[in-house]
Design a protein around this motif. Structure first.
Motif, short mmCIF file in Angstrom:
data_model
loop_
_atom_site.label_atom_id
_atom_site.label_comp_id
_atom_site.label_asym_id
_atom_site.label_seq_id
_atom_site.Cartn_x
_atom_site.Cartn_y
_atom_site.Cartn_z
N ILE A 161 28.53 26.75 10.86
CA ILE A 161 29.76 26.19 11.40
C ILE A 161 29.67 26.18 12.92
CG2 ILE A 161 32.26 26.49 11.65
CD1 ILE A 161 32.28 27.85 8.93
N MET A 162 29.95 25.04 13.52
CA MET A 162 30.03 24.97 14.98
C MET A 162 31.49 24.85 15.39
SD MET A 162 28.42 22.32 17.77
CE MET A 162 29.94 21.37 17.93
N VAL A 163 31.88 25.67 16.36
CA VAL A 163 33.26 25.71 16.84
C VAL A 163 33.33 25.14 18.25
CG1 VAL A 163 35.24 27.19 17.36
CG2 VAL A 163 33.75 27.72 15.41
N THR A 164 34.31 24.31 18.48
CA THR A 164 34.61 23.82 19.82
C THR A 164 36.12 23.85 20.00
OG1 THR A 164 34.15 22.05 21.42
CG2 THR A 164 34.76 21.37 19.20
N ASN A 165 36.62 23.39 21.14
CA ASN A 165 38.08 23.30 21.36
C ASN A 165 38.35 22.50 22.63
OD1 ASN A 165 37.47 25.04 23.50
ND2 ASN A 165 39.07 26.52 23.01
N ILE A 197 21.52 21.06 12.85
CA ILE A 197 22.80 20.35 12.81
C ILE A 197 23.77 21.16 11.96
CG2 ILE A 197 23.97 18.24 12.08
CD1 ILE A 197 21.34 16.76 12.51
N PRO A 198 24.96 21.45 12.44
CA PRO A 198 25.90 22.26 11.66
C PRO A 198 26.36 21.54 10.40
CG PRO A 198 26.98 21.35 13.59
CD PRO A 198 25.53 21.05 13.74
N ASP A 199 26.72 22.34 9.40
CA ASP A 199 27.27 21.78 8.17
C ASP A 199 28.71 21.33 8.37
OD1 ASP A 199 25.03 22.38 6.22
OD2 ASP A 199 25.43 24.40 7.00
N LEU A 200 29.41 22.02 9.27
CA LEU A 200 30.82 21.75 9.51
C LEU A 200 31.15 22.02 10.96
CD1 LEU A 200 33.75 21.23 8.34
CD2 LEU A 200 33.88 23.71 7.99
N VAL A 201 31.94 21.15 11.56
CA VAL A 201 32.44 21.35 12.92
C VAL A 201 33.94 21.64 12.84
CG1 VAL A 201 32.93 20.26 15.15
CG2 VAL A 201 30.71 19.91 14.05
N ARG A 238 29.70 35.33 6.12
CA ARG A 238 29.31 34.27 5.20
C ARG A 238 28.76 33.04 5.91
NH1 ARG A 238 34.67 33.23 1.90
NH2 ARG A 238 33.35 31.61 0.96
N PHE A 239 28.87 33.02 7.25
CA PHE A 239 28.51 31.81 7.99
C PHE A 239 27.63 32.15 9.19
CE2 PHE A 239 33.11 31.55 6.80
CZ PHE A 239 32.94 30.80 5.63
N GLN A 240 26.81 31.19 9.54
CA GLN A 240 26.14 31.22 10.83
C GLN A 240 27.05 30.47 11.79
OE1 GLN A 240 22.17 29.67 10.88
NE2 GLN A 240 21.92 29.95 13.09
N VAL A 241 27.48 31.12 12.86
CA VAL A 241 28.49 30.56 13.74
C VAL A 241 27.89 30.17 15.08
CG1 VAL A 241 30.73 30.91 14.84
CG2 VAL A 241 30.27 31.95 12.60
N LEU A 242 28.08 28.91 15.45
CA LEU A 242 27.70 28.39 16.75
C LEU A 242 28.97 28.04 17.51
CD1 LEU A 242 24.94 25.85 15.59
CD2 LEU A 242 24.63 28.28 16.16
#
Length: 305
Positions: free
Chosen positions: A7-11, A92-96, A32-36
């Motif tokens: 999961i990649m997080v932005t804001n 490439i993340p699975d989810l943004v 449960r996740f790899q966090v970027l």
């Protein structure tokens, strides 16, 4: 780690914003996740889907426990674009996920929102995405509510990742989630449509940047004149006039629309709104111009008017 979804997080509130930090902390705590994290190095509220085009943008490594994080000198759309490009991260993340924003993003404000743009940019690139906003209310909301908001979204995030893994998750839309002010006592999820709510605003002529209230990221006004001003002091010359935007408060009438986002957020629901990126007008407008356009050639020329 290799089998964990990424999961990649932005804001748009910036990499140090409490909403982003709470979301990352909750994601990391599940193990449960790899966090970027790829987020702006400063507040970028209401920049919409603007991108940096004419010059390079800088990326700076930031320590966030349990995540690989970079602060970017760019817009939310820049951050997502860079983060999913494999230029910054090796995959490439699975989810943004973009958020959690301080302030709701409903109705026409979705157009202004940098938070929504962060998710929309992933959608442009066929990557599943979710934007998340919390309806912050001054004097009532607490920073701890961001953690409650993140926890409330976890079932949606987990369920989406299951469908993504099965390759059954729809790529023709992305989700916009808004959480109510009293998130601890929310009424559950509500599937909604984008409405036409919008804050009424005006412009006021001022003599200095210190005059008037400060526009907060929630699109409300902080009228405390002692509050620090983030922008640079502006030097006015005789040929320059300074204006400042002010929020009048209130919303425009949403008419007869049913199941619209803003209405249900105000009622205490967590709204889940599928969004796209097309800007088609309402059917009535298209019908009008379908009849109008053929007659244009029969009208007098502009020079004769």
């Amino acid at each position: 780690m290799e089998n964990q979804p990424t999961i990649m997080v932005t804001n748009d509130d910036g990499i140090d914003a409490p909403g982003l930090r709470a979301l990352v902390q909750v994601l990391v705590s599940t193990r449960r996740f790899q966090v970027l994290v790829c987020a702006p190095d400063s507040e970028q509220s209401a920049v919409s889907h603007s991108i940096t085009w004419r010059h390079p943008i800088a990326a700076r490594r930031v320590e966030i426990e349990g995540a690989t994080a970079y602060a970017i000198a760019g817009t939310p759309a820049d951050c997502t674009s860079l983060g999913i490009s494999k230029s910054l991260f090796p995959l490439i993340p699975d989810l943004v996920i973009s958020g959690i924003n301080m302030g709701s993003n409903c109705g026409y404000h979705i157009v202004y929102s940098g938070t929504v743009a962060g998710a929309r940019e992933a959608f442009f690139n066929d990557i599943p995405a979710i934007s998340i906003s919390y309806d912050w209310f001054g004097g009532q909301s607490k920073v701890e509510n961001f953690t409650l908001a993140a926890e409330a979204c976890m079932p949606i995030i987990a369920a989406a990742l299951v469908e993504i893994k099965k390759k059954t998750y729809p790529l023709r839309c992305f989700l916009n989630i808004d959480l109510p002010t009293d998130v601890a006592n929310n009424k559950g999820y509500k599937l909604t449509k984008q409405g036409n709510s919008i804050y009424k605003m005006k412009w006021k002529q001022v003599t200095s940047d210190m005059e008037g209230g400060k526009m907060l990221s929630t699109m409300t006004m902080d009228m405390d004149s002692t509050a620090p001003i983030e922008t640079d002091t502006l030097n006015l010359s005789q040929d320059r006039i300074l204006f400042k935007r002010e929020v009048l408060g209130g919303k425009l009438d949403e008419g007869d629309f049913d199941e619209v986002d803003f209405k249900f957020v105000q009622q205490g629901y967590i709204t889940v709104t599928p969004l796209g990126a097309l800007s088609n007008a309402e059917i009535g407008c298209h019908s009008y111009f379908q009849d109008w356009l053929p007659s244009v050639g029969e009208l007098p020329s502009a020079s004769s008017l």
